[in-house]
Write a protein that holds these residues in place. Structure first.
Motif, short mmCIF file in Angstrom:
data_model
loop_
_atom_site.label_atom_id
_atom_site.label_comp_id
_atom_site.label_asym_id
_atom_site.label_seq_id
_atom_site.Cartn_x
_atom_site.Cartn_y
_atom_site.Cartn_z
N ALA A 160 0.85 -1.20 0.00
CA ALA A 160 0.00 0.00 0.00
C ALA A 160 0.88 1.24 0.00
N LEU A 161 1.39 1.61 -1.17
CA LEU A 161 2.25 2.78 -1.30
C LEU A 161 1.39 4.00 -1.65
N LYS A 162 1.13 4.82 -0.66
CA LYS A 162 0.28 5.99 -0.88
C LYS A 162 1.10 7.25 -0.61
N PRO A 163 1.66 7.84 -1.67
CA PRO A 163 2.49 9.03 -1.48
C PRO A 163 1.64 10.23 -1.07
N PRO A 164 2.22 11.17 -0.33
CA PRO A 164 1.50 12.39 0.05
C PRO A 164 1.26 13.28 -1.17
#
Length: 411
Positions: free
Chosen positions: A251-255
């Motif tokens: 779950a790679l959720k960048p800002p």
């Protein structure tokens, strides 16, 4: 990539480790387990870690008990103790609020991460490099010493030109270390990477691991790589495959992008300090390599900086033409744009200065039932490409020196 040198409690003492951190936001964490009698700093481990950090994935690399600077006696270790050390690494990272979701293991370390993953519900993906299906396979490296180990309880063997003491407990432990139950109950995606010409652990092992596992599972061959993946291009390929595959399951959720940079930050980070290879990332989803040709000291694994500029001009030209033709509903079937770059004398380009300037030559091919006027108009539109206009007019580059470590907070 920033690296913290740390220690954490293993199954029988403090383990020496490196925690490789992203230069941008920290989005996930991985653990890398090295091969039998190797160490955390082998080329494959360093390259995989460097590639993952460009995606925002921190990587913990550590020396197993009795190896490198880690405490404990190697003669007292076993396959089970390796699994315990991996579990201790996960426990340590959980305590730092950096829970790992990816495990990567090389050779016997690959067998160990398979065994550990079966007991760790938090792991979402596991990758192996040259892993044996049967941990007992490792005893082939010192088969001549097995009778002495069994009769005397311990014997010194030479592995990779270095002396190691192997105990009877290790032999008995790997003999009972069947991976089939652990692999069959993996609750994580599996990636198996193996070299067909691996003379240490044959590729048959990869096939057996693959058949024992449930989906989702993937199998990639490393072509001409050796067991230790010593060549830079092979380590690069393995690193890129693991990174591309892992982001599907983590779950790679960048800002949100910073103010003033609506498309986000493009970051170039050295992949090889001895050469010029660069990891170029744009957020967590886009990655390319930049390099120099071998004639200029590079390894020719990616576009040169001017090649990247040329690619930007070519892509923008094609997109601009397509956008206009689509709006006009013209029968444009396909666009291709060839761009070359050169340094030329300014007089040759029709200017008065005596300095050399940059010249991009652009050849545009338009396919489809277009008439002459439509083709001429699309050629005019090509000159309105934003990158074209940027290259033709004076731009401003603002440069500032960032204190070490500050880039992580700014990205």
């Amino acid at each position: 990539m920033p690296t913290d040198r740390i220690t954490f409690q293993g199954h029988a003492g403090q383990l020496d480790a490196r925690l490789d951190l992203p230069e941008g936001p920290h989005l996930a964490t991985a653990v890398f387990a090295h091969c039998f009698t190797c160490g955390k700093d082998i080329p494959a481990a360093r390259r995989v870690a460097a590639r993952l950090t460009t995606m925002g994935i921190a990587v913990l690399r550590f020396d197993f008990t009795g190896l490198g600077h880690s405490e404990g006696e190697f003669a007292n270790t076993s396959f089970t103790s390796n699994v315990q050390d991996i579990e201790k690494a996960v426990e340590y990272l959980n305590g730092r609020n950096m829970p790992p979701s990816l495990l990567i293991g090389h050779s016997l370390g690959g067998a160990a991460v398979l065994k550990a993953t079966a007991n760790l519900d938090q792991i979402k993906a596991v990758a192996t490099l040259g892993a044996p299906f049967d941990p007992e396979h490792v005893t082939q490296n010192f088969s001549d010493a097995l009778p002495q180990i069994i009769s005397e309880g311990v014997a010194e063997v030479s592995l990779g030109g270095r002396p190691f003491k192997i105990g009877k407990d290790f032999i008995e432990d790997v003999a009972q270390g069947s991976l089939t139950p652990a692999i069959s109950r993996l609750n994580a995606a599996l990636m198996i990477l193996h070299a067909p010409r691996d003379t240490v652990v044959s590729i048959d092992n990869a096939s057996e691991i693959f058949l024992a596992a449930k989906h989702p599972k993937s199998f990639v061959t490393l072509d001409d790589a050796d067991h230790l993946i010593t060549k830079g291009e092979h380590a690069e390929y393995a690193a890129d495959i693991i990174a591309t595959w892992a982001k599907k399951y983590l779950a790679l959720k960048p800002p949100a992008p910073p103010i003033g940079a609506p498309e986000g930050i493009v970051r170039s980070s050295e992949a090889d300090p001895k050469g010029f290879l660069q990891d170029i990332t744009h957020g967590t989803r886009h990655h390319i390599l930049a390099d120099e040709p071998r004639a200029y000291g590079g390894t020719n694994q990616g576009l040169s900086p001017y090649g990247l500029l040329s690619a930007g001009l070519a892509a923008c030209t094609s997109m601009t033409i397509r956008m206009y033709a689509r709006r006009k509903e013209w029968p444009l079937e396909h666009v291709s744009v060839d761009v070359s770059h050169n340094k030329v004398h300014a007089q040759d380009a029709g200017t008065t200065t005596e300095d050399k300037i940059d010249e991009w030559k652009r050849r545009i091919t338009l396919s489809g039932a277009l008439d002459g006027d439509q083709r001429a108009r699309l050629l005019e539109i090509a000159d309105k490409c934003p990158v074209h206009r940027t290259l033709e007019r004076t731009s401003k580059v603002i440069t500032e020196l960032v204190a070490e470590g500050a880039a992580m907070a700014d990205a």
